[in-house]
Structure formats: structure tokens, C-alpha cells
Motif scaffolding. Structure first.
Motif, PDB file in Angstrom:
ATOM      1  N   ASP A 297      16.097  16.235   8.096  1.00 11.34           N
ATOM      2  CA  ASP A 297      16.297  17.497   7.415  1.00 11.34           C
ATOM      3  C   ASP A 297      14.787  18.366   7.212  1.00 11.34           C
ATOM      4  OD1 ASP A 297      16.269  19.482   6.578  1.00 11.34           O
ATOM      5  OD2 ASP A 297      17.789  18.758   4.699  1.00 11.34           O
ATOM      6  N   GLU A 298      13.626  18.864   7.855  1.00 17.84           N
ATOM      7  CA  GLU A 298      12.774  19.212   8.368  1.00 17.84           C
ATOM      8  C   GLU A 298      12.820  20.219   7.134  1.00 17.84           C
ATOM      9  OE1 GLU A 298      10.320  18.301  11.745  1.00 17.84           O
ATOM     10  OE2 GLU A 298      11.676  16.808  11.665  1.00 17.84           O
ATOM     11  N   ASP A 299      13.807  20.990   5.574  1.00 16.73           N
ATOM     12  CA  ASP A 299      13.301  21.881   5.263  1.00 16.73           C
ATOM     13  C   ASP A 299      12.562  22.050   4.299  1.00 16.73           C
ATOM     14  OD1 ASP A 299      13.959  23.633   3.723  1.00 16.73           O
ATOM     15  OD2 ASP A 299      16.290  23.316   3.278  1.00 16.73           O
ATOM     16  N   PRO A 300      11.457  22.982   4.392  1.00 20.57           N
ATOM     17  CA  PRO A 300      10.326  23.288   3.311  1.00 20.57           C
ATOM     18  C   PRO A 300      10.797  23.214   1.804  1.00 20.57           C
ATOM     19  CG  PRO A 300      10.232  25.147   4.748  1.00 20.57           C
ATOM     20  CD  PRO A 300      11.891  24.386   5.044  1.00 20.57           C
TER      21      PRO A 300
ATOM     22  N   ASP B 135       0.621  -0.920  -0.352  1.00 18.34           N
ATOM     23  CA  ASP B 135       0.117  -0.056  -0.097  1.00 18.34           C
ATOM     24  C   ASP B 135       0.979   0.813   0.165  1.00 18.34           C
ATOM     25  OD1 ASP B 135      -2.642  -1.335   0.214  1.00 18.34           O
ATOM     26  OD2 ASP B 135      -2.321  -1.923   2.293  1.00 18.34           O
ATOM     27  N   LEU B 136       1.973   1.075   0.519  1.00 15.09           N
ATOM     28  CA  LEU B 136       2.390   2.310   0.819  1.00 15.09           C
ATOM     29  C   LEU B 136       3.766   2.279   1.178  1.00 15.09           C
ATOM     30  CD1 LEU B 136       1.577   5.572   3.328  1.00 15.09           C
ATOM     31  CD2 LEU B 136       3.814   4.697   3.747  1.00 15.09           C
ATOM     32  N   VAL B 137       4.587   3.054   0.370  1.00 13.10           N
ATOM     33  CA  VAL B 137       6.501   2.835   0.774  1.00 13.10           C
ATOM     34  C   VAL B 137       6.812   4.721   1.478  1.00 13.10           C
ATOM     35  CG1 VAL B 137       7.049   3.458  -0.970  1.00 13.10           C
ATOM     36  CG2 VAL B 137       8.872   2.743  -0.278  1.00 13.10           C
ATOM     37  N   LEU B 138       7.885   4.552   2.905  1.00 11.58           N
ATOM     38  CA  LEU B 138       8.367   4.921   3.028  1.00 11.58           C
ATOM     39  C   LEU B 138       9.841   5.069   2.870  1.00 11.58           C
ATOM     40  CD1 LEU B 138       6.797   4.716   6.693  1.00 11.58           C
ATOM     41  CD2 LEU B 138       6.677   7.041   5.800  1.00 11.58           C
TER      42      LEU B 138
ATOM     43  N   ALA C   9       1.763  10.703  15.629  1.00 13.94           N
ATOM     44  CA  ALA C   9       1.958  11.001  15.323  1.00 13.94           C
ATOM     45  C   ALA C   9       2.266  11.338  13.243  1.00 13.94           C
ATOM     46  CB  ALA C   9       2.590  12.600  14.720  1.00 13.94           C
ATOM     47  N   LEU C  10       3.187  10.306  13.523  1.00 18.32           N
ATOM     48  CA  LEU C  10       3.750   9.139  11.862  1.00 18.32           C
ATOM     49  C   LEU C  10       2.785   9.080  11.715  1.00 18.32           C
ATOM     50  CD1 LEU C  10       7.191   8.969  12.823  1.00 18.32           C
ATOM     51  CD2 LEU C  10       5.672  10.921  10.875  1.00 18.32           C
ATOM     52  N   ALA C  11       1.678   7.641  13.088  1.00 19.09           N
ATOM     53  CA  ALA C  11       1.016   6.754  12.233  1.00 19.09           C
ATOM     54  C   ALA C  11      -0.033   7.518  12.258  1.00 19.09           C
ATOM     55  CB  ALA C  11       1.094   5.937  13.522  1.00 19.09           C
ATOM     56  N   ALA C  12      -0.821   8.222  12.809  1.00 22.30           N
ATOM     57  CA  ALA C  12      -1.656   8.928  12.474  1.00 22.30           C
ATOM     58  C   ALA C  12      -1.891   9.774  11.302  1.00 22.30           C
ATOM     59  CB  ALA C  12      -2.277  10.614  13.295  1.00 22.30           C
ATOM     60  N   ALA C  13      -0.774  10.658  10.708  1.00 26.69           N
ATOM     61  CA  ALA C  13      -0.049  11.120   9.268  1.00 26.69           C
ATOM     62  C   ALA C  13      -0.034  10.066   8.039  1.00 26.69           C
ATOM     63  CB  ALA C  13       1.020  11.246   9.466  1.00 26.69           C
TER      64      ALA C  13
ATOM     65  N   ALA D 224       5.604  12.384  -4.817  1.00 28.62           N
ATOM     66  CA  ALA D 224       5.529  12.270  -2.854  1.00 28.62           C
ATOM     67  C   ALA D 224       3.470  12.514  -2.457  1.00 28.62           C
ATOM     68  CB  ALA D 224       5.667  12.664  -2.355  1.00 28.62           C
ATOM     69  N   SER D 225       3.376  11.647  -1.985  1.00 28.25           N
ATOM     70  CA  SER D 225       1.565  11.959  -1.232  1.00 28.25           C
ATOM     71  C   SER D 225       1.683  13.010   0.511  1.00 28.25           C
ATOM     72  CB  SER D 225       1.067  10.733  -1.513  1.00 28.25           C
ATOM     73  OG  SER D 225       0.048  10.717  -2.231  1.00 28.25           O
ATOM     74  N   GLY D 226       3.401  12.388   1.064  1.00 25.14           N
ATOM     75  CA  GLY D 226       3.582  13.048   2.104  1.00 25.14           C
ATOM     76  C   GLY D 226       5.439  13.868   2.476  1.00 25.14           C
ATOM     77  N   PHE D 227       5.743  14.074   3.242  1.00 27.75           N
ATOM     78  CA  PHE D 227       6.608  14.384   3.581  1.00 27.75           C
ATOM     79  C   PHE D 227       6.972  14.722   4.877  1.00 27.75           C
ATOM     80  CE2 PHE D 227       9.907  16.760   5.354  1.00 27.75           C
ATOM     81  CZ  PHE D 227      10.681  16.848   5.076  1.00 27.75           C
ATOM     82  N   LEU D 228       6.851  13.864   5.674  1.00 20.56           N
ATOM     83  CA  LEU D 228       7.499  13.657   7.612  1.00 20.56           C
ATOM     84  C   LEU D 228       8.537  13.653   7.813  1.00 20.56           C
ATOM     85  CD1 LEU D 228       4.572  10.320   7.203  1.00 20.56           C
ATOM     86  CD2 LEU D 228       4.227  13.356   7.471  1.00 20.56           C
ATOM     87  N   GLY D 229       8.545  14.518   8.822  1.00 21.43           N
ATOM     88  CA  GLY D 229       9.746  14.906   9.550  1.00 21.43           C
ATOM     89  C   GLY D 229      10.185  14.353  10.737  1.00 21.43           C
ATOM     90  N   LYS D 230      11.047  13.066  11.238  1.00 23.47           N
ATOM     91  CA  LYS D 230      11.451  11.978  12.112  1.00 23.47           C
ATOM     92  C   LYS D 230      11.538  12.873  13.465  1.00 23.47           C
ATOM     93  CE  LYS D 230      14.804   9.448   9.330  1.00 23.47           C
ATOM     94  NZ  LYS D 230      16.033   8.958   9.019  1.00 23.47           N
ATOM     95  N   SER D 231      10.713  14.099  13.584  1.00 24.49           N
ATOM     96  CA  SER D 231      11.304  14.505  14.981  1.00 24.49           C
ATOM     97  C   SER D 231       9.102  14.892  16.091  1.00 24.49           C
ATOM     98  CB  SER D 231      10.964  16.215  14.625  1.00 24.49           C
ATOM     99  OG  SER D 231      10.298  16.643  14.015  1.00 24.49           O
TER     100      SER D 231
END
Length: 206
Positions: free
Chosen positions: A84-87, A49-52, A110-114, A98-105
Motif C-alpha cells: 500500500d504505497e499511500d503517502p 544494521d537495518l530492519v525491514l 531498485a529496492l537494493a539500491a534504496a 523510519a529512515s525510509g518507506f519503500l513500496g513493494k512495486s
């Protein structure tokens, strides 16, 4: 939901995969340490379904991975993760499909919900104040062919490419070409979004 995590940091990869498995009830988590290994793992996972993808993958980058997965597995939802959470990196991820960009912070919950939101067809880009234009749905001036509509109907039934090829008597590569064309016609990001747009445009029965 079946997910594939591609990250070359063993401790993070194993720990994050374990944490997500507990945060996402019923989820199945696959892991790979390199981009090549990730692509090979996806070949054997028709129902992925999804690849990170981590941005830093040794000699490769997650941005490169996004493009390769988009080419080889267009129906698999793709998400870039990074410390690196650079815009600018979020914008590059959007441009690469991509359908998303998620920061490791983010916390694991919160990651699971996203990820749940993304799997349902939403887009989530940390660091950007607006939804990127490249992932905003647009009406398509193109109409799918009769064969593409047949492929679409079988996708709606949850059939993988191999089964669609068998039922239609065509090569699996041809199915992939039809799927890619459908994504382009309907300006869809992934399988979930494709079916949602198809329903909205009356191409699939409700």
C-alpha cells in the motif's frame, strides 16, 4: 551489511530475502514472521544494521514495529515496506522514526539500491515529494556529557553496546540510555547518521 526482514507472508519473505542477498553482495539476511520473533532475532544480532518491517504483520503493524525497534534498538536503521504505497502511510512511517518507506512495486535492484542509500545515512520515502521534516537533520542546542562522548567514541570504533559497557564498567542498559540521549542531542536517525553528525559538529576526530 546485516539486515532483518520481518514479514508474515512466507513466500514473499523467503523469496525477497533470497533476491536481496543476491542483489546486495556480502549482505547477510535474517528473517522473522512476526514482530515478536523479529525483536528476539535482533537481540541476538548485535551487529544488525537495518530492519525491514512489512506494514501488515498479523495482529501487529509495521508502524508499531518501528516504534518498538526505535525504543529497544535505537542504532538500528528502520525501514517500512508495504504494498500500500499511500503517502499518508509514508508520513506515518517518518513520524514513527523510519529512515525510509519503500513500496513493494519496486524492482529488486531498485529496492537494493534504496537500501544501500539508507544504510549510508540517506532517507528514501516513496510517495512523498519532499524529505519529511521529522528526518531532516537539525542543529542541536544540547551538548553531550563527558560520558556520552566516551560512548560516542567507542561507537565510532564499531563497538557493540555490550563491549562498550565492559570497557566503561557500566551496565548495558546504561549504554543504551546514553545512545538514545545522543540520538536526541544530535537529531540523528541511526548509527550512520549519528556518526556523520558527530563528525560534522567536531565531536569526533576526522
Amino acid at each position: 551489511m546485516k539486515l532483518l526482514l520481518v514479514d508474515d507472508h512466507p513466500l514473499f519473505c523467503v523469496g525477497f530475502a533470497h533476491a536481496l542477498t543476491h542483489a546486495l553482495p556480502g549482505a547477510q539476511m535474517l528473517t522473522a514472521a512476526t514482530l515478536d520473533a523479529g525483536l528476539k532475532a535482533a537481540v541476538g544480532a548485535e551487529d544488525l544494521d537495518l530492519v525491514l518491517l512489512d506494514q501488515r504483520l498479523g495482529v501487529d503493524t509495521g508502524i508499531k514495529g518501528l516504534r518498538l525497534f526505535a525504543d529497544k534498538f535505537p542504532l538500528v536503521t528502520r525501514v517500512l515496506i508495504s504494498g500500500d504505497e499511500d503517502p499518508a502511510l509514508a508520513a506515518a512511517a517518518s513520524a514513527a522514526g523510519a529512515s525510509g518507506f519503500l513500496g513493494k512495486s519496486r524492482s529488486v535492484p531498485a529496492l537494493a539500491a534504496a537500501l544501500q542509500r539508507i544504510a549510508q545515512g540517506d532517507v528514501v520515502f516513496d510517495g512523498l515529494t519532499a524529505v519529511p521534516a521529522s528526518v531532516t537533520p537539525r542543529a542541536s542546542p544540547c551538548t553531550p556529557t563527558a560520558r556520552q562522548c566516551e560512548v560516542l567514541m567507542l561507537l565510532a570504533l564499531g563497538h557493540p553496546n555490550k563491549r562498550i559497557a565492559q570497557e566503561l564498567g557500566i551496565a548495558e542498559r546504561t549504554v543504551k540510555l546514553h545512545v538514545t540521549a545522543l540520538l536526541g542531542h544530535l537529531q540523528a536517525r541511526n548509527r550512520t547518521h549519528l556518526l556523520a553528525v558527530a563528525h560534522a559538529q567536531g565531536l569526533l576526530p576526522r
